[in-house]
Write a protein that holds these residues in place. Structure first.
Motif, mmCIF file in Angstrom:
data_model
loop_
_atom_site.group_PDB
_atom_site.id
_atom_site.type_symbol
_atom_site.label_atom_id
_atom_site.label_comp_id
_atom_site.label_asym_id
_atom_site.label_seq_id
_atom_site.Cartn_x
_atom_site.Cartn_y
_atom_site.Cartn_z
ATOM 1 N N LYS A 240 38.794 39.196 34.835
ATOM 2 C CA LYS A 240 40.226 39.011 35.593
ATOM 3 C C LYS A 240 40.673 37.568 35.357
ATOM 4 C CE LYS A 240 39.174 43.000 38.579
ATOM 5 N NZ LYS A 240 39.391 43.641 39.793
ATOM 6 N N ASP A 241 41.967 37.462 35.601
ATOM 7 C CA ASP A 241 42.524 36.117 35.533
ATOM 8 C C ASP A 241 42.308 35.094 36.797
ATOM 9 O OD1 ASP A 241 44.187 37.747 37.187
ATOM 10 O OD2 ASP A 241 46.207 36.876 36.565
ATOM 11 N N THR A 242 41.939 35.784 38.022
ATOM 12 C CA THR A 242 41.612 35.176 39.074
ATOM 13 C C THR A 242 40.315 34.444 39.157
ATOM 14 O OG1 THR A 242 40.941 37.154 40.298
ATOM 15 C CG2 THR A 242 43.129 36.474 40.630
ATOM 16 N N THR A 243 39.348 35.084 38.284
ATOM 17 C CA THR A 243 37.808 34.515 38.291
ATOM 18 C C THR A 243 37.514 34.101 36.908
ATOM 19 O OG1 THR A 243 36.896 36.680 38.268
ATOM 20 C CG2 THR A 243 37.309 35.442 40.229
ATOM 21 N N SER A 244 38.232 34.250 35.866
ATOM 22 C CA SER A 244 37.965 33.996 34.590
ATOM 23 C C SER A 244 37.660 32.328 34.068
ATOM 24 C CB SER A 244 39.424 34.216 33.465
ATOM 25 O OG SER A 244 39.126 33.801 32.411
ATOM 26 N N PRO A 245 36.604 32.322 33.453
ATOM 27 C CA PRO A 245 36.197 30.963 33.101
ATOM 28 C C PRO A 245 37.188 30.294 32.147
ATOM 29 C CG PRO A 245 34.860 32.555 31.934
ATOM 30 C CD PRO A 245 35.682 33.520 32.693
ATOM 31 N N LEU A 246 38.152 31.102 31.540
ATOM 32 C CA LEU A 246 39.307 30.374 30.845
ATOM 33 C C LEU A 246 40.493 30.598 31.878
ATOM 34 C CD1 LEU A 246 39.949 28.958 28.321
ATOM 35 C CD2 LEU A 246 40.488 31.376 27.339
ATOM 36 N N PRO A 247 40.903 29.764 32.684
ATOM 37 C CA PRO A 247 41.728 29.951 33.865
ATOM 38 C C PRO A 247 43.292 30.331 33.133
ATOM 39 C CG PRO A 247 40.477 28.019 34.358
ATOM 40 C CD PRO A 247 40.099 28.277 32.922
ATOM 41 N N GLY A 248 43.902 31.192 33.868
ATOM 42 C CA GLY A 248 45.233 32.056 33.380
ATOM 43 C C GLY A 248 45.204 32.895 32.385
#
Length: 384
Positions: A240-248
């Motif tokens: 998910k975007d909230t915890t992705s290692p690729l922010p956003g």
């Protein structure tokens, strides 16, 4: 010449008074506190994150004692192994240095690290299977706002090399316990994933700008890339975007995508980009704010990573109800092609998705997964 007793007494009192004042001055001066020991080095590695500091006690390769391995706390059957050919015909790929950890059935290795509550972090680590096809590596941080996740190491994206992965979490306290575990039970208790090169990196929060509605449009904010690693960093699926290692960005596919750097790959612009390595099973997405019934323009570039990926490539992009197919003929030399199209927003949120239509492997071995590169994603509103 002897001094009078009165003069001797006066000299004694004067010296005693000066000594006391000096002692008082020294005792009240602030004493500098010792510098805290950093949890990571300049490259982001945890303490003994490459496992080159040997355990204090070994039984052949089995580590004896929960606290025998410097920097780590162990549970269960954990082996200290060297890279290279192994008995039984196996080969252990150790990406950094000479040694790595092998986590047997239900075994784990953990370390406490200093973090900032509320901040997003990415753990980078190398992992590969050593026995069964269905091995997994469980990554957990406690306490945190992110649940544990299992990284399937049965798929070897990098062929004979150990894959490097990144996993994101949001900290909830100043100290976080990072744990790597083998959740499975094999007939051979020693069987389990191999881990090495564990690093951590704090990630800033990206925001859209007046010139671009995309957050982190050039993928410049991402996990730690180790200097001597030439395989890129895999971003696990279903992030998910909230915890992705690729922010956003959201990794919404069944397979991983690869985060690549300009030091080892061809990157269209900046220092980083994303490689779509598993066809339609390797998708990346972002949800942006839009105005219903307003027109927007989406632009991006596609190319190849100059990593032996040849042939006809096709990137499909989705925005609202519009789909755009962008073909690219790769010669493996790092070429790029720009693309853009117009779409009409149907709501106050619009999802953009990119994936590769075809599956590709490197021409050098026919096994290592690869694919087209995506970079420089931009969305701007069009004038009415």
């Amino acid at each position: 010449m002897e001094l009078p007793c009165g003069l001797l007494l006066l000299l004694f009192l004067t010296v005693s008074s000066s000594s006391a004042a000096a002692t008082l001055a020294v005792s009240t001066a602030p004493v500098p506190a010792p510098a805290p020991r950093p949890a990571q080095d300049a490259e982001g590695l945890l303490i003994n994150g490459n496992f080159e500091a040997a355990p204090r006690k070994l039984n052949k390769t089995l580590i004896v004692g929960r606290h025998s391995l410097p920097g780590w706390t162990l549970r269960g059957h954990v082996e200290y192994v060297s890279g290279g050919p192994q008995p039984g015909g196996m080969f252990f790929a150790v990406p950094r240095g000479v040694h790595a950890l092998r986590l047997g059935s239900r075994a784990s290795a953990s370390q406490n690290v200093s973090v900032r509550p509320g901040s997003l972090y990415a753990l980078t680590f190398a992992a590969t299977r050593t026995c069964a096809q269905d091995e997994a590596l469980r990554v957990a941080v406690s306490p945190s706002l992110s649940p544990p996740a299992d990284v399937a190491v049965r798929t070897l994206y990098s062929g004979a090399d150990a894959d490097t992965w990144a996993w994101g979490f949001r900290a909830s306290s100043a100290i976080a316990q990072v744990t790597f575990a083998n959740p499975g039970v094999q007939e051979d208790v020693a069987c389990g994933p191999l881990i090495d090169a564990v690093a951590i990196k704090e990630l800033p929060t990206p925001y859209p700008t007046k010139d671009n509605l995309i957050k982190n449009p050039g993928f410049e904010i991402g996990p730690q890339v180790l200097k001597n690693s030439s395989v890129g960093v895999l971003l696990p699926p279903k992030q998910k975007d909230t915890t992705s290692p690729l922010p956003g960005w959201i990794i919404e596919s069944l397979k991983a995508v690869r985060f690549i750097d300009a030091g080892h790959f061809s990157v269209p612009a900046g220092q980083f980009a994303v490689e779509l390595v598993a066809g339609r099973e390797s998708a990346i997405a972002q949800v942006i704010r839009t105005v219903p019934n307003r027109a927007y323009n989406l632009s991006f570039v596609v190319g190849d990573a100059r990593n032996g990926c040849h042939g006809s490539m096709l990137v499909e992009a989705f925005a609202g109800n519009v789909t755009q197919k962008v073909p690219f003929q790769s010669a493996g030399k790092g070429g790029v092609r720009p693309a853009s199209f117009r779409f009409l927003a149907t709501g106050d949120r619009t999802r953009l998705t990119f994936y590769s239509s075809y599956y590709h492997t490197k021409a050098s071995d026919g096994v290592s997964l690869c694919g087209p590169v995506l970079d420089q994603v931009k969305v701007v509103p069009l004038k009415a």
